[in-house]
Design an enzyme around this catalytic site. Structure first.
Site, short mmCIF file in Angstrom:
data_model
loop_
_atom_site.label_atom_id
_atom_site.label_comp_id
_atom_site.label_asym_id
_atom_site.label_seq_id
_atom_site.Cartn_x
_atom_site.Cartn_y
_atom_site.Cartn_z
CB VAL A 84 -0.96 0.04 1.22
CG1 VAL A 84 -2.02 -1.04 1.09
CG2 VAL A 84 -0.20 -0.10 2.53
CE1 TYR A 85 3.91 1.26 4.17
CE2 TYR A 85 6.19 0.83 3.63
CZ TYR A 85 5.17 0.84 4.55
OH TYR A 85 5.41 0.46 5.85
N GLY A 86 2.47 4.28 -1.26
CA GLY A 86 2.34 4.98 -2.53
C GLY A 86 1.35 4.33 -3.47
N GLY A 87 0.38 3.59 -2.92
CA GLY A 87 -0.58 2.91 -3.76
C GLY A 87 0.06 1.86 -4.65
N GLY A 88 1.16 1.27 -4.20
CA GLY A 88 1.88 0.27 -4.98
C GLY A 88 3.10 0.83 -5.69
#
Length: 327
Positions: free
Chosen positions: A52-56
């Site tokens: 989920v970091y940076g939306g992938g």
């Protein structure tokens, strides 16, 4: 950089890890490349990310840089799954979601396996044995080499680790638990850390600099380029700007002055060398910040400094931690 075993396993990782929380969002490809190169050249191996970091985008960027800059065999790549962008359900620990998330992570990372795969948080809506079964499948299938958890409280960690050790069949021992831990947040010492030490689970502290506050940057003002000045991250920093935190920050600054070093190094050395800790995860804005953190490798705090910092930051633990016979 010194290497340490991750829990009671054969996996060895650098005693400082590189975090990628802001990669693909606040940290662009150029700064991320500079960080990775500096980290690798300093002997760092453990790189922490999550789906989920940076939306992938953090995983994707990491995969691109590994392909171009650093041999895959030189890195220990750790990622997490289980957090979901759903206002009605923050965590999904179901076997289906977790394994699908792992496959998506591998595709973004451009690799056939991750060295460490961690459940991002405890999901009360899924039976724990189902969540843990996903870890077993990931390891036995070769998609993950080791497995761990993140943000599990003491009883949750103890239950999960014990289940993996005691259940029949091929079970994957938990190698790690990733939790926030610093001089400003010592809550893990109450139950999580004792459970981890007893069960052979290595602790990977996140936010080891108290969300940046322990560096002393907020002692007199809020720097305009800091997380505390960011609309998105200011609520993340604000809880550590109270009077109690200020006393601890001042004590760290005093220790740093006496040792002719920086507050950053003192705070990081303190958590790095706590019992049960394997590798604090450092998130830097740029390579200069990261290099400053990596310079802690040569610092070991004197016992009297450690004791003074322990005293000024000691959390209040009473019943049932306190000896009940004295009450």
């Amino acid at each position: 950089m010194e290497q340490r075993h991750l829990g009671r396993t054969g996996l060895r990782v650098s005693r400082i890890g590189l975090g990628t929380l802001t990669w693909g969002r606040d940290t662009d490809e150029h700064d991320a490349a500079d960080q990775m190169k500096a980290f690798w050249e300093a002997g760092g191996t453990l790189i922490d990310t999550a789906d989920v970091y940076g939306g992938g985008e953090a995983e994707y960027l990491l995969g691109q840089l590994v392909e171009r800059l650093v041999p895959r065999r030189d890195l220990i790549i750790a990622t997490k799954a289980g957090s979901v962008p759903d206002p009605y359900r923050r965590f999904d620990g179901s076997r289906g979601h977790l394994l699908a998330a792992l496959d998506a992570s591998l595709e973004r990372l451009g690799t056939d396996y991750v060295d460490l795969w961690q459940i991002h948080a405890f999901d009360t809506g899924t039976p724990l044995e189902e969540t843990l079964h996903a870890l077993d499948i990931a390891v036995t299938s070769g998609r993950a080499r080791y497995a761990g958890v993140s943000n599990f409280c003491g009883w949750q960690l103890a239950k999960a680790a014990t289940w993996q050790l005691a259940s029949p069949g091929i079970r994957t021992r938990l190698a790690s638990s990733q939790m926030e831990y610093s001089l400003l947040q010592r809550g893990v010492e109450r139950e999580v850390l004792p459970a981890a030490i007893d069960l052979g689970v290595g602790l990977l502290p996140s936010s080891p600099l108290g969300r940046g506050v322990l560096t002393g940057k907020y002692r007199h003002t809020t720097p305009p380029d800091s997380r505390g000045a960011s609309e998105l991250l200011a609520p993340f920093v604000e809880p550590y700007l109270d009077e109690a935190a200020s006393r601890i920050v001042d004590a760290v600054a005093t220790a740093a002055e006496g040792l002719a070093t920086t507050s950053l190094e003192v705070a990081l050395a303190w958590v790095r060398d706590r019992p049960g800790v394997v590798a604090p995860i450092i998130g830097a804005r740029n390579a200069q910040q990261l290099t400053a953190a990596l310079s802690v490798e040569s610092l070991s705090l004197p016992d009297e400094i450690c004791q003074a910092l322990d005293d000024v930051s000691a959390p209040v633990h009473r019943y049932p931690d306190q000896d009940w016979s004295t009450l």
